[in-house]
Design an enzyme around this catalytic site. Structure first.
Site, PDB file in Angstrom:
ATOM      1  CE  LYS A   1      -4.433  -1.682   0.858  1.00  0.00           C
ATOM      2  NZ  LYS A   1      -5.778  -1.566   1.314  1.00  0.00           N
TER       3      LYS A   1
ATOM      4  CE  LYS B   1      -6.194  -8.068  -2.040  1.00  0.00           C
ATOM      5  NZ  LYS B   1      -6.889  -8.005  -0.786  1.00  0.00           N
TER       6      LYS B   1
ATOM      7  CE  LYS C   1     -13.837  -3.941  -0.429  1.00  0.00           C
ATOM      8  NZ  LYS C   1     -12.744  -3.534   0.477  1.00  0.00           N
TER       9      LYS C   1
HETATM   10  P1  ATP Z   1      -8.960  -2.951  -0.998  1.00  0.00           P
HETATM   11  O1  ATP Z   1      -8.902  -3.153  -2.486  1.00  0.00           O
HETATM   12  O2  ATP Z   1      -9.729  -1.758  -0.566  1.00  0.00           O
HETATM   13  O3  ATP Z   1      -7.627  -3.084  -0.331  1.00  0.00           O
HETATM   14  P2  ATP Z   1      -9.890  -5.632  -0.729  1.00  0.00           P
HETATM   15  O4  ATP Z   1     -10.784  -5.906  -1.901  1.00  0.00           O
HETATM   16  O5  ATP Z   1      -8.540  -6.210  -0.780  1.00  0.00           O
HETATM   17  O6  ATP Z   1      -9.843  -4.101  -0.440  1.00  0.00           O
HETATM   18  P3  ATP Z   1     -10.594  -5.938   2.071  1.00  0.00           P
HETATM   19  O7  ATP Z   1     -11.635  -5.035   2.573  1.00  0.00           O
HETATM   20  O8  ATP Z   1      -9.188  -5.620   2.404  1.00  0.00           O
HETATM   21  O9  ATP Z   1     -10.713  -6.157   0.506  1.00  0.00           O
HETATM   22  O10 ATP Z   1     -10.901  -7.421   2.531  1.00  0.00           O
HETATM   23  C1  ATP Z   1     -12.117  -7.948   3.008  1.00  0.00           C
HETATM   24  C2  ATP Z   1     -12.023  -9.440   3.113  1.00  0.00           C
HETATM   25  O11 ATP Z   1     -12.007 -10.013   1.807  1.00  0.00           O
HETATM   26  C3  ATP Z   1     -10.752  -9.945   3.799  1.00  0.00           C
HETATM   27  O12 ATP Z   1     -11.063 -11.040   4.629  1.00  0.00           O
HETATM   28  C4  ATP Z   1      -9.874 -10.381   2.670  1.00  0.00           C
HETATM   29  O13 ATP Z   1      -8.979 -11.406   3.052  1.00  0.00           O
HETATM   30  C5  ATP Z   1     -10.899 -10.896   1.665  1.00  0.00           C
HETATM   31  N1  ATP Z   1     -10.412 -10.759   0.304  1.00  0.00           N
HETATM   32  C6  ATP Z   1     -10.033  -9.619  -0.305  1.00  0.00           C
HETATM   33  N2  ATP Z   1      -9.685  -9.843  -1.577  1.00  0.00           N
HETATM   34  C7  ATP Z   1      -9.851 -11.180  -1.778  1.00  0.00           C
HETATM   35  C8  ATP Z   1      -9.653 -12.041  -2.908  1.00  0.00           C
HETATM   36  N3  ATP Z   1      -9.236 -11.591  -4.063  1.00  0.00           N
HETATM   37  N4  ATP Z   1      -9.917 -13.355  -2.749  1.00  0.00           N
HETATM   38  C9  ATP Z   1     -10.351 -13.829  -1.590  1.00  0.00           C
HETATM   39  N5  ATP Z   1     -10.560 -13.085  -0.480  1.00  0.00           N
HETATM   40  C10 ATP Z   1     -10.317 -11.773  -0.566  1.00  0.00           C
END
Ligand code: ATP
Ligand code: LTN
Length: 336
Positions: A118, A200, A203
């Site tokens: 980040k 990964k 969002k």
């Molecule tokens: P950002 O893009 O804002 O960093 P993010 O999409 O990575 O957000 P988080 O809010 O950080 O999502 O994560 C919420 C939950 O979703 C966490 O438990 C995280 O481990 C899970 N998660 C996030 N991305 C994935 C993915 N690609 N596959 C599976 N689990 C995920």
């Protein structure tokens, strides 16, 4: 043993309101939450304090927090049976977060890969909150004497830090925190980007074609899956070096419950076009009831507010028990 009612083990997890959840969040995290919600004593939070580590506008933060709260209910989490709350509504999180900062070494926080990623991504805003993100997350978990924390694989390192901090504090004083265990679902643990399947699905990706949002219409979902990056082999099979197809197989498996062998058999002799069509259909069917319920709940803000208020009250009661114990052990002057 029929007569002895064992208290249920406790589960806590949280998600940041940084945008509409993606299919990755749903399959990797939220769906597991729903599965666990019947058998455990569950708390689920909208981690709004965490989300200000990345710059956002006030209007977006407010709207996304409400949307994320509604989404938790839309995926089937019942606010009567689970505690659904917003992190900033329970001040104990910030309070314990500060205390835990003082029991976490600079070196161990520096090793967190999410911090490194980040800070590279937001080089103009490498704030102290981003660095202290894992100690606030540890506070979220430790306040509730949590047994299990359902998370995607990307959060494993943060959970390890929470365990280390808990053990350190318990060792310095006396048993104060339960040491939590991660709970990582098998297949959905790491849904990949549709455009760069070695990364990964996230969002906050700037390329909207890389992720499926839970708010996407059926047409948009079909288009995004059709344009997902694959390979030139043309054979639906799970194998090293086929990240794109492996990812679509993972998604299809999560939505239909089919194993990888069954999927390979189903599409033997068929091309990627057929396969992608089936994946899109499965995703649309999986998300349809969630989307309908979400739209209904967003039309009833008063109900959402009532649930969030009650959730915060229930969470606070548990959180303050742990916080006051911690404050006493550290040696803060307690009056009244
Ligand atoms: P950002 O893009 O804002 O960093 P993010 O999409 O990575 O957000 P988080 O809010 O950080 O999502 O994560 C919420 C939950 O979703 C966490 O438990 C995280 O481990 C899970 N998660 C996030 N991305 C994935 C993915 N690609 N596959 C599976 N689990 C995920
Ligand atoms: N850091 C997590 C969100 C999060 C969380 C938590 C997860 C905040 N507090 C407590 C589990 C338990 C994330 O980015 N996915």
């Amino acid at each position: 043993m029929e007569n002895s009612v064992q208290p249920k083990e406790r589960v806590l997890s949280a998600i940041q309101p940084t945008g509409m959840p993606t299919l990755g969040n749903y399959l990797g995290a939220l769906k597991n939450w729903k599965n666990m919600s019947e058998d455990y004593d569950c708390l689920f939070a909208v981690a709004d304090l965490h989300s200000i580590t990345v710059r956002t506008t006030p209007a977006d933060l407010r709207r996304r927090s409400i949307e994320m709260y509604a989404m938790l209910m839309a995926i089937g989490l019942d606010p009567e049976k689970n505690i659904l709350f917003v992190q900033s509504h329970v001040p104990a999180h910030s309070q314990l977060g500060w205390i835990l900062n003082c029991y976490t070494q600079f070196g161990e926080a520096s090793r967190m890969t999410q911090f490194k990623d980040k800070s590279a991504k937001h080089a103009d805003n490498v704030n102290v909150g981003l660095f202290a993100y894992p100690t606030l997350m540890a506070a979220d978990i430790l306040l509730y004497q949590t047994d299990y924390v359902p998370i995607g694989e990307d959060q494993k390192q943060h959970l390890e830090l929470a365990r280390n901090v808990a053990e350190r504090f318990n060792g310095l004083y006396s048993e104060t925190f339960k040491v939590p265990k991660p709970f990582i679902g098998k297949v959905g643990a790491r849904i990949k980007s549709l455009q760069e399947p070695e990364k990964k699905m996230s969002k906050s990706d700037t390329n909207a074609k890389a992720f499926i949002s839970l708010a996407d219409s059926s047409d948009v979902i079909a288009k995004k899956i059709k344009s997902a990056v694959t390979d030139s082999e043309g054979c639906v099979r799970f194998a090293e070096g086929k990240d794109g197809i492996n990812n679509l197989m993972g998604i299809y498996s999560c939505c239909t419950g089919k194993t990888f062998e069954e999927i390979e058999a189903e599409f033997a002799g068929k091309g990627y076009g057929d396969f992608k069509g089936a994946v899109a259909e499965a995703v649309v069917e999986e998300l349809r009831p969630v989307q309908e319920e979400f739209a209904r709940l967003m039309g009833d803000k008063a109900y959402l507010e009532k649930c969030a208020k009650e959730g915060a009250e229930k969470a606070s009661r548990i959180a303050y028990k742990t916080l006051s114990k911690v404050m006493r052990k550290v040696g803060f002057w307690q009056v009244g």
